[in-house]
Write an enzyme that holds these catalytic residues in place. Structure first.
Site, PDB file in Angstrom:
ATOM      1  N   ARG A   1       0.840  -1.195   0.000  1.00 34.86           N
ATOM      2  CA  ARG A   1       0.000   0.000   0.000  1.00 34.86           C
ATOM      3  C   ARG A   1       0.882   1.255   0.000  1.00 34.86           C
ATOM      4  NH1 ARG A   1      -2.009  -1.355   5.973  1.00 34.86           N
ATOM      5  NH2 ARG A   1      -0.408  -0.276   7.178  1.00 34.86           N
ATOM      6  N   ASP A   2       0.271   2.405   0.216  1.00 41.79           N
ATOM      7  CA  ASP A   2       1.019   3.664   0.127  1.00 41.79           C
ATOM      8  C   ASP A   2       1.773   3.960   1.424  1.00 41.79           C
ATOM      9  OD1 ASP A   2      -1.259   3.970   1.588  1.00 41.79           O
ATOM     10  OD2 ASP A   2      -2.107   5.594   0.386  1.00 41.79           O
ATOM     11  N   GLU A   3       2.562   2.975   1.867  1.00 33.45           N
ATOM     12  CA  GLU A   3       3.453   3.156   3.027  1.00 33.45           C
ATOM     13  C   GLU A   3       4.821   2.592   2.653  1.00 33.45           C
ATOM     14  OE1 GLU A   3       2.359   3.332   7.132  1.00 33.45           O
ATOM     15  OE2 GLU A   3       0.384   2.526   6.659  1.00 33.45           O
TER      16      GLU A   3
ATOM     17  N   ASP B   1       7.850  -1.829  14.038  1.00 29.40           N
ATOM     18  CA  ASP B   1       7.777  -3.121  13.370  1.00 29.40           C
ATOM     19  C   ASP B   1       9.162  -3.768  13.329  1.00 29.40           C
ATOM     20  OD1 ASP B   1       5.849  -1.124  12.576  1.00 29.40           O
ATOM     21  OD2 ASP B   1       5.011  -2.582  11.184  1.00 29.40           O
TER      22      ASP B   1
ATOM     23  N   TRP C   1       8.523   2.189  19.652  1.00 31.21           N
ATOM     24  CA  TRP C   1       9.004   2.398  18.274  1.00 31.21           C
ATOM     25  C   TRP C   1      10.452   2.911  18.338  1.00 31.21           C
ATOM     26  CZ3 TRP C   1       4.360   0.828  18.876  1.00 31.21           C
ATOM     27  CH2 TRP C   1       3.610   0.374  17.817  1.00 31.21           C
TER      28      TRP C   1
ATOM     29  N   GLU D   1      -1.271  -8.202   8.919  1.00 28.62           N
ATOM     30  CA  GLU D   1      -1.244  -7.078   9.860  1.00 28.62           C
ATOM     31  C   GLU D   1      -2.253  -7.296  10.994  1.00 28.62           C
ATOM     32  OE1 GLU D   1      -2.298  -3.411   7.941  1.00 28.62           O
ATOM     33  OE2 GLU D   1      -1.249  -2.220   9.458  1.00 28.62           O
TER      34      GLU D   1
END
Ligand code: BGC
Length: 724
Positions: free
Chosen positions: A339-341, A348, A401, A608
């Site tokens: 996708r647009d990532e 992650d 993160w 996901e």
């Protein structure tokens, strides 16, 4: 010290040609026979170089993705066999990660591409000559009308190449150029279509049988003007139709217009897709499924891990974990490939890095990315959410993160024993811990800040992506974890870490005082909170907390409720505290939510969401539903460390000493796992014999020491294979 390539100039197309990919051309006239020819080359964008039409090197998507403001890799190729009198060097430059839009909200806008190169020639007679990019190179258009990572590629073979005149020299900073640090991205595998199907809507679809990252290569033929148009999907919908909604704004479309001049071989040059299914939107009659091949593209890391057991679904789960890594270790560790990532999400990466380092050899891969992390860390010590940081200066410092900066180097040191992971990353880790110490309204806790929490936890309140575990409890827990990691890093480097040791005691004490309630439970009575408390040693007497965690799991029907933050530690928290049996129950659970639920639905990668696809064929919301997200593949670590029991020894990292401490379970029948280390193969296997006894087999490489811990006893093992 400067490198020859830094004497060359950045060049670009002399005029605006929109999205058309330019080509830079340099005919070679040589002064005599060559002894050696080296091409040093890079681009702001992605380049594909060829000499007389034959591609230079095997690196696709070169020069790779780095923190471009301060670090741009260049590559060096030996082109002695290709360079000849009269040959022509051509280099196409696509937008890639540098020039293209990145982010779901266009956080990084498009920008102009440029090439830089130095061809270093050494003649047989000892003379030397350097051909550098400058205004003597010509620029031309190519048939590639547009090529984008998210949107795909449009190529018109009928569009003639147009000379644009001399290339334009740009005065750009050349001090950012660095030699290649990471692993090259290459074409690693090819797959033929497993089947061709026609959907209820009448769509013609090729199924490659495996969700993967890469592109389709085709043998294309047809009349002039005929087109081949492809779309890409990871799954089919409930009705069996092609499903692309979860790609969001990423168009993922390949459009090739043929010129009728015979068969050609075509694959996109500057674009990749995440897919299992390919829809033939347009295709000349004369082409068939056999003309299409899926090419799997990823960083060229060697596979080092193997795991099999007596349960087929778990074996498939492990294969899915490997595919999750292949699909998302494409120069940087990404969240997802479709996708647009496709961004280097730090959360992650930290979640999966331990497993990743057993599955594949990722030392070079992470060496580069961690250097980018250092470059992206801000003056306050804050680590961006994504690296390279394309989301902007405010997208920084989320608990769990940002802790990537202590978790990943420590694990790489354990797995590979390379001290440079600690020397390179110590300052960054220290700055991050110091930031947490300063941040927030309390000295030893982290009570404010913007965090992702237990991302995608199933105990999320209505309409939230964040599980219900208190964000500050998580932030405090990771403050402790990172401080502990920093201490271990410092001690391995021979530093005095007493100041941080006392910080850690204070953080732990403050955490207990705030998050352990009067009734002995945690203030967030969630699976994730207990998993962190146990796995991060935040509580002294673990038994009641472990008992509460076990109780919560049982009350939930032997099922987990954890998100990105809790899941990686859940099984460990159980097996380290006397609940190995329950850990296996969770591992082997087939009902939603569980690791095996997607496998029962035919998953070939990690999802996901535990229910990306539901049992009735319906989908999780299309706004965030990747079918190739490695995060939950972090359970691979437990398969190696606990199930097979292969553990590195922090005092003798890089498997110089191996601890074998398997915790078998009869439901698994047998287990066999190995890790190919630099010192040789480390292997552990166990199997239940007919009489209920267990036979263990351990392999210790030459030059290593090892011990086996079984049934409360420890035995030393010499190099070789041992059956116990
Ligand atoms: C990504 C995640 C990431 C998250 C941050 C998502 O859009 O795909 O994997 O960690 O944002 O919470």
């Amino acid at each position: 010290m400067t490198h020859l390539i830094q004497q060359a100039a950045f060049i670009s197309a002399p005029q605006d040609i929109g999205t058309v990919v330019p080509c830079f051309i340099r005919p070679l006239s040589l002064k005599g026979p060559l002894r050696r020819a080296l091409l040093h080359i890079s681009a702001l964008g992605m380049y594909a170089a060829a000499i007389d039409g034959a591609r230079v090197g095997r690196f696709v998507f070169a020069p790779g993705w780095t923190e471009y403001d301060s670090r741009l890799q260049f590559q060096t190729y030996d082109v002695t066999a290709q360079a000849a009198e009269g040959s022509v060097l051509t280099v196409m430059v696509g937008e890639g990660w540098w020039g293209g839009r990145m982010g779901w909200d266009g956080q990084k806008a498009r920008r102009r591409t440029a090439l830089i190169a130095a061809l270093q020639l050494e003649y047989e007679d000892g003379r030397c000559e350097n051909i550098l990019t400058d205004a003597s190179w010509r620029a031309a258009t190519t048939p590639i009308l547009s090529s984008s990572l998210y949107d795909g590629e449009t190529v018109d073979l009928c569009a003639p190449s147009r000379d644009l005149g001399p290339a334009k020299v740009l005065d750009l900073d050349r001090s950012i150029l660095i030699p290649q640090e990471g692993e090259e991205v290459r074409e690693m595998l090819t797959l033929s279509p497993a089947q061709e199907l026609t959907t209820p809507k009448g769509e013609r679809v090729l199924d490659f049988g495996q969700n993967l990252t890469g592109y389709v290569r085709m043998r294309a033929r047809g009349a002039r003007g005929e087109q081949v148009q492809l779309s890409f999907a990871e799954v089919l919908d409930r009705e069996g139709n092609f499903y692309t909604e979860n790609m969001r704004s990423a168009k993922n479309s390949i459009l090739l217009t043929l010129n009728g001049e015979g068969e050609i071989e075509y694959a996109p040059t500057f674009s990749f897709q995440g897919f299992r299914y390919v829809r033939l939107d347009q295709c000349p009659q004369c082409m068939s499924a056999q003309d299409f091949t899926a090419v799997v593209v990823h960083s060229a890391m060697e596979q080092t891990g193997r795991f099999t057991c007596g349960v087929d679904l778990v074996n498939q789960l492990y294969q899915n974990i490997l595919w999750g890594q292949r699909g998302n270790f494409l120069d940087v560790p990404t969240d997802c490939p479709q996708r647009d990532e496709r961004l280097g999400w730090t959360g992650d990466a930290q979640v999966f890095a331990r497993t990743a380092s057993y599955n594949f050899r990722v030392d070079r891969f992470f060496t580069k990315w961690l250097h980018d992390l250092n470059a992206a860390q801000d003056a306050q010590g804050r680590i961006p959410h994504v690296i390279p940081n394309v989301l902007g200066p405010e997208a920084v410092a989320s608990a769990a993160w940002a802790d990537v900066c202590t978790i990943v180097p420590w694990q790489l040191y354990l797995t590979y024993g390379q001290l440079h992971f600690l020397t390179d990353q110590f300052d960054s880790a220290r700055k991050w811990v110091d930031y947490m110490h300063r941040a927030g309204s309390s000295e030893f806790l982290w009570l404010d800040g913007t965090h992702f929490g237990d991302w995608l936890g199933l105990d999320a309140p209505e309409c939230s992506y964040k599980g219900s575990t208190d964000e500050s409890l998580i932030a405090g827990a990771f403050f402790a974890l990172s401080t502990g990691n920093l201490i271990k890093m410092g001690r391995a480097l021979g530093k005095d870490m007493s100041e941080y040791a006392s910080l850690l005691s204070s953080v732990r004490a403050a955490w207990q005082a705030r998050y352990v309630a009067a009734d002995g439970r945690l203030t967030s009575d969630t699976q994730t909170a207990y998993a962190l408390a146990l796995a991060f040693d935040l509580v002294e007497d673990k038994a009641p907390f472990a008992a509460r965690l076990a109780q919560k799991i049982r009350e939930n029907g032997d099922r987990l409720q954890t998100g990105f933050v809790g899941t990686p530690y859940l099984l460990r928290a159980l097996s380290e505290n006397g609940y190995t049996d329950l850990a296996y129950t969770l591992l082997l659970q087939k009902e939603f939510p569980s690791w095996l639920f997607p496998v029962t639905l035919g998953a070939t990668t990690m999802w996901e969401h535990w229910d990306g696809l539901k049992a009735d064929g319906s989908m999780w919301s299309p706004d965030m539903n990747s079918f190739n997200h490695y995060a939950y593949g972090a359970v691979g670590e437990w398969l190696f460390n606990v199930c097979a029991g292969i553990q590195p020894d922090p005092e003798n990292p890089g498997f110089r000493r191996i601890v074998f401490a398997p915790q078998p379970d009869v439901r698994m029948g047998r287990v066999s796992a190995s890790i190919q280390t630099e010192r040789g193969l480390v292997a552990s296997a166990w199997a239940y014999d007919g009489d209920g006894s267990i036979r263990y087999t351990f392999t210790v490489p030459q030059g290593c020491t090892a011990c086996a811990r079984i049934g409360g006893k420890t035995v030393e093992l010499e190099p070789g294979t041992h059956v116990l």
